[in-house]
Design a protein around this motif. Structure first.
Motif, PDB file in Angstrom:
ATOM      1  N   VAL A 233       0.855  -1.191   0.000  1.00  0.00           N
ATOM      2  CA  VAL A 233       0.000   0.000   0.000  1.00  0.00           C
ATOM      3  C   VAL A 233       0.896   1.247   0.000  1.00  0.00           C
ATOM      4  O   VAL A 233       1.632   1.484   0.956  1.00  0.00           O
ATOM      5  CB  VAL A 233      -0.912   0.021   1.254  1.00  0.00           C
ATOM      6  N   PRO A 428      21.302   6.536  12.005  1.00  0.00           N
ATOM      7  CA  PRO A 428      20.660   5.428  11.293  1.00  0.00           C
ATOM      8  C   PRO A 428      20.684   4.064  11.994  1.00  0.00           C
ATOM      9  O   PRO A 428      19.997   3.155  11.549  1.00  0.00           O
ATOM     10  CB  PRO A 428      21.469   5.346   9.997  1.00  0.00           C
ATOM     11  N   VAL A 430      19.968   0.789  13.952  1.00  0.00           N
ATOM     12  CA  VAL A 430      18.655   0.182  14.232  1.00  0.00           C
ATOM     13  C   VAL A 430      18.173   0.533  15.644  1.00  0.00           C
ATOM     14  O   VAL A 430      17.026   0.955  15.838  1.00  0.00           O
ATOM     15  CB  VAL A 430      18.753  -1.358  14.042  1.00  0.00           C
TER      16      VAL A 430
HETATM   17  C1  LIG Z   1      23.326  -1.312   3.470  1.00  0.00           C
HETATM   18  C2  LIG Z   1      22.928  -0.890   4.869  1.00  0.00           C
HETATM   19  C3  LIG Z   1      23.646  -1.384   5.949  1.00  0.00           C
HETATM   20  C4  LIG Z   1      23.280  -1.014   7.259  1.00  0.00           C
HETATM   21  N1  LIG Z   1      23.966  -1.565   8.320  1.00  0.00           N
HETATM   22  C5  LIG Z   1      23.550  -1.303   9.582  1.00  0.00           C
HETATM   23  C6  LIG Z   1      24.106  -2.028  10.687  1.00  0.00           C
HETATM   24  O1  LIG Z   1      24.969  -2.910  10.515  1.00  0.00           O
HETATM   25  N2  LIG Z   1      23.634  -1.747  11.926  1.00  0.00           N
HETATM   26  C7  LIG Z   1      22.648  -0.826  12.150  1.00  0.00           C
HETATM   27  O2  LIG Z   1      22.265  -0.616  13.315  1.00  0.00           O
HETATM   28  N3  LIG Z   1      22.080  -0.149  11.118  1.00  0.00           N
HETATM   29  C8  LIG Z   1      22.499  -0.376   9.842  1.00  0.00           C
HETATM   30  N4  LIG Z   1      21.886   0.248   8.792  1.00  0.00           N
HETATM   31  C9  LIG Z   1      20.895   1.298   9.059  1.00  0.00           C
HETATM   32  C10 LIG Z   1      19.506   0.753   9.386  1.00  0.00           C
HETATM   33  O3  LIG Z   1      19.282  -0.456   8.734  1.00  0.00           O
HETATM   34  C11 LIG Z   1      18.429   1.737   8.943  1.00  0.00           C
HETATM   35  O4  LIG Z   1      18.755   3.060   9.351  1.00  0.00           O
HETATM   36  C12 LIG Z   1      17.071   1.385   9.552  1.00  0.00           C
HETATM   37  O5  LIG Z   1      16.766   0.032   9.282  1.00  0.00           O
HETATM   38  C13 LIG Z   1      16.028   2.323   8.961  1.00  0.00           C
HETATM   39  O6  LIG Z   1      14.748   1.982   9.428  1.00  0.00           O
HETATM   40  P1  LIG Z   1      13.515   2.944   9.138  1.00  0.00           P
HETATM   41  O7  LIG Z   1      12.292   2.219   9.537  1.00  0.00           O
HETATM   42  O8  LIG Z   1      13.746   4.279   9.732  1.00  0.00           O
HETATM   43  O9  LIG Z   1      13.540   3.205   7.561  1.00  0.00           O
HETATM   44  P2  LIG Z   1      13.354   2.156   6.379  1.00  0.00           P
HETATM   45  O10 LIG Z   1      13.915   0.853   6.741  1.00  0.00           O
HETATM   46  O11 LIG Z   1      13.849   2.850   5.159  1.00  0.00           O
HETATM   47  O12 LIG Z   1      11.762   1.993   6.286  1.00  0.00           O
HETATM   48  C14 LIG Z   1      10.933   2.933   5.675  1.00  0.00           C
HETATM   49  C15 LIG Z   1       9.762   2.182   5.082  1.00  0.00           C
HETATM   50  O13 LIG Z   1       8.829   3.111   4.514  1.00  0.00           O
HETATM   51  C16 LIG Z   1       8.276   2.512   3.355  1.00  0.00           C
HETATM   52  N5  LIG Z   1       7.701   3.545   2.494  1.00  0.00           N
HETATM   53  C17 LIG Z   1       8.378   4.491   1.790  1.00  0.00           C
HETATM   54  N6  LIG Z   1       7.502   5.251   1.103  1.00  0.00           N
HETATM   55  C18 LIG Z   1       6.265   4.811   1.398  1.00  0.00           C
HETATM   56  C19 LIG Z   1       4.950   5.226   0.986  1.00  0.00           C
HETATM   57  N7  LIG Z   1       4.762   6.255   0.165  1.00  0.00           N
HETATM   58  N8  LIG Z   1       3.887   4.524   1.458  1.00  0.00           N
HETATM   59  C20 LIG Z   1       4.059   3.481   2.302  1.00  0.00           C
HETATM   60  N9  LIG Z   1       5.296   3.050   2.718  1.00  0.00           N
HETATM   61  C21 LIG Z   1       6.380   3.716   2.277  1.00  0.00           C
HETATM   62  C22 LIG Z   1       9.481   1.826   2.726  1.00  0.00           C
HETATM   63  O14 LIG Z   1       9.088   0.869   1.779  1.00  0.00           O
HETATM   64  C23 LIG Z   1      10.179   1.241   3.942  1.00  0.00           C
HETATM   65  O15 LIG Z   1       9.750  -0.063   4.227  1.00  0.00           O
HETATM   66  C24 LIG Z   1      22.203  -0.124   7.472  1.00  0.00           C
HETATM   67  C25 LIG Z   1      21.473   0.355   6.369  1.00  0.00           C
HETATM   68  C26 LIG Z   1      21.820  -0.013   5.085  1.00  0.00           C
HETATM   69  C27 LIG Z   1      21.014   0.489   3.912  1.00  0.00           C
END
Ligand SMILES: Cc1cc2nc3c(=O)[nH]c(=O)nc-3n(C[C@H](O)[C@H](O)[C@H](O)COP(=O)(O)OP(=O)(O)OC[C@H]3O[C@@H](n4cnc5c(N)ncnc54)[C@H](O)[C@@H]3O)c2cc1C
Length: 468
Positions: A233, A428, A430
């Motif tokens: 969605v 960033p 987790v």
């Molecule tokens: C390659 C990589 C390695 C990493 N390594 C580490 C690590 O080793 N240790 C650590 O602690 N952290 C690490 N991180 C950082 C961490 O994983 C992220 O900062 C964290 O998971 C982000 O969570 P979030 O929910 O804020 O954002 P996101 O995980 O980006 O979630 C946002 C969600 O919103 C959804 N969304 C976007 N637009 C819409 C819309 N219009 N309508 C509905 N849904 C939408 C997306 O699909 C997504 O599921 C890493 C990140 C990356 C990319």
């Protein structure tokens, strides 16, 4: 039907908020654009290997502080760092150098020049700064510990942890605890020694994961929240009316909620906020998240000459390597590769070279393989390989970040019932995302309580069910 709270985005941030608010008795809905929840936190098992598409470990202390994993019953599923992790590796003069994490061992290692080592020791003599203009990470570490330490240790660390450039990121936003050490003790070495004496051990980061990877956390959160998570969605707009927020989706109709939480990547949050609050949207749109890619490989053990006795390696920018670094997942945790095999994850792109993360999968695979041949003595073809490209990678907390956060906070204040969370506030990691969301939930709870206390009890489902 009007929900109490609509949460946009089912990454770790959105799901933590949903878990918390559902636990407080609210009627919650989570809207997720992808078919799977979890956002960046995706763990995939194939052919006996476990690939982490995003995060691969979590800071134990930070996660234990928020308590969420314990409450979800995930502590028995934890995977601790393996005994194979003995060294940290940095690329120096074109090859890997094993570095001790103990300060004395580090000083003896010869990775830094004698002059740079003397400069490190002189940190205690550098006058402490109590105030002054905001500094970048490079400015701060160079001022305190010298240029070579910054370029050969801090810069690669920042590229590895934040996919960022030490020359751009704000030291106040990324390392607030270190800045505070200087303010309080006048010197970082002095503060670390004091902490060492007080606790009997060196302050440091303890990492862990779960047996089936970091995806275990969002999976457990989504399972607890249950049917309230609607995947596939896409939210396309949010409008505020007198009593609620109206949320329009691409193909799944509209819904309304008394409070809305935007828990997406910054570029999506900015777009969703644009019509409602252009100033807040502008502040969020200033936060870039350069592309990153993860190149995962599985090999038979005998194909890799290097002992892989560490977490992985980091490559300073001055070495001009194509990867910012790599992890050795099968050394870090059990069950990351089948018996007799090893796994390697290479990281491409980030703020240093975002365009490299957008190259073709074939080019990224070839580039990473070549790098592993050169640095790790890899031979032959991989047993498995896979590339994950993130168009939007890690948010960059550049200088001016505090001001941006204030403008986002002001936007929330202008729209009661609007809340914004995610990985671009405090960082960033987790555990930081979870903490940020749980803190925000206190404000969401306060808002809804205020709203319902003003209503006639018979008009309020919440008042009847949640606070009997
Ligand atoms: C390659 C990589 C390695 C990493 N390594 C580490 C690590 O080793 N240790 C650590 O602690 N952290 C690490 N991180 C950082 C961490 O994983 C992220 O900062 C964290 O998971 C982000 O969570 P979030 O929910 O804020 O954002 P996101 O995980 O980006 O979630 C946002 C969600 O919103 C959804 N969304 C976007 N637009 C819409 C819309 N219009 N309508 C509905 N849904 C939408 C997306 O699909 C997504 O599921 C890493 C990140 C990356 C990319």
């Amino acid at each position: 039907m009007t929900f109490d709270v609509a949460i946009i985005g089912a990454g770790v941030s959105g799901l933590s908020a949903a878990y918390e608010l559902k636990g407080r008795g609210y009627n919650v809905v989570v809207l997720e654009r992808q078919v799977r929840s979890g956002g960046n936190a995706q763990s995939e098992r194939f052919d006996g290997f476990l690939m982490e598409h995003g995060p691969s470990s979590v800071n134990a202390q930070a996660m234990e502080t928020v308590g969420l994993a314990r409450d979800l019953g995930l502590n028995t599923l934890r995977a601790e760092l393996g005994n194979a992790v003995k060294s940290r590796y940095l690329v120096g003069a074109g090859c890997l150098k094993g570095i001790s994490t103990h300060p004395l061992g580090f000083l003896m290692s010869g990775y830094l020049s004698p002059r740079a080592r003397l400069r490190l020791l002189a940190e205690m003599l550098v006058p402490g700064r109590k105030s002054g203009p905001e500094e970048t990470i490079s400015e701060f570490w160079t001022r305190r510990f010298g240029r070579e330490f910054n370029d050969k240790v801090i810069e690669p660390l920042v590229a590895g942890l934040y996919a960022g450039k030490a020359d751009n990121l704000s030291v106040d936003a990324v390392f607030p605890a270190i800045v505070e050490m200087e303010r309080q003790y006048g010197s970082i070495s002095h503060a670390v020694l004091k902490k060492r004496i007080a606790s009997g051990k060196m302050p440091g980061r303890r990492l862990f994961s779960w047996r089936d990877g970091i995806g275990t956390l969002p999976a457990a959160l989504a399972s607890d929240v249950g049917d309230a998570v609607k995947t596939g969605v896409t939210v396309i707009s949010i409008k505020r009316s007198a009593h609620a927020y109206n949320i329009k989706t691409a193909r799944s109709g509209n819904l309304s909620a008394r409070a809305v939480i935007i828990a997406t990547q910054p570029h999506v949050a900015a777009a969703l906020l644009e019509d409602m609050d252009a100033t807040g949207a502008e502040a969020i749109s200033e936060i870039a998240a350069p592309s990153v890619a993860v190149a995962f490989f599985g090999f038979r053990r005998e194909q890799v000459a290097h002992p892989l006795d560490g977490l992985g390696y980091l490559a300073p920018a001055c070495e001009k390597r194509p990867l910012s670094g790599a992890l050795f997942p099968s050394s870090m945790f059990k069950n990351r590769a089948p018996e007799g095999h090893v796994a390697l994850s290479g990281y491409v792109g980030g703020a240093r070279a975002p365009e490299m993360a957008r190259m073709s999968v074939e080019d990224i695979t070839a580039l990473a393989l070549e790098e592993f041949r050169d640095l790790l003595g890899v031979k032959g073809k991989p047993v498995v390989f896979r590339v994950r490209q993130w168009q939007q990678g890690l948010p960059q907390l550049t200088t001016g970040h505090t001001g941006r956060l204030k403008r986002i906070e002001d936007a929330e204040d202008r729209h009661p019932g609007l809340f914004i969370t995610g990985n671009y506030f405090a960082g960033p990691a987790v555990a930081t995302c979870v903490k940020q969301s749980l803190e925000m939930c206190k404000r969401t709870d306060g808002y809804l309580r205020g709203l319902y206390s003003m209503e006639e009890p018979e008009n309020s489902n919440f008042a009847k069910t949640a606070f009997p």
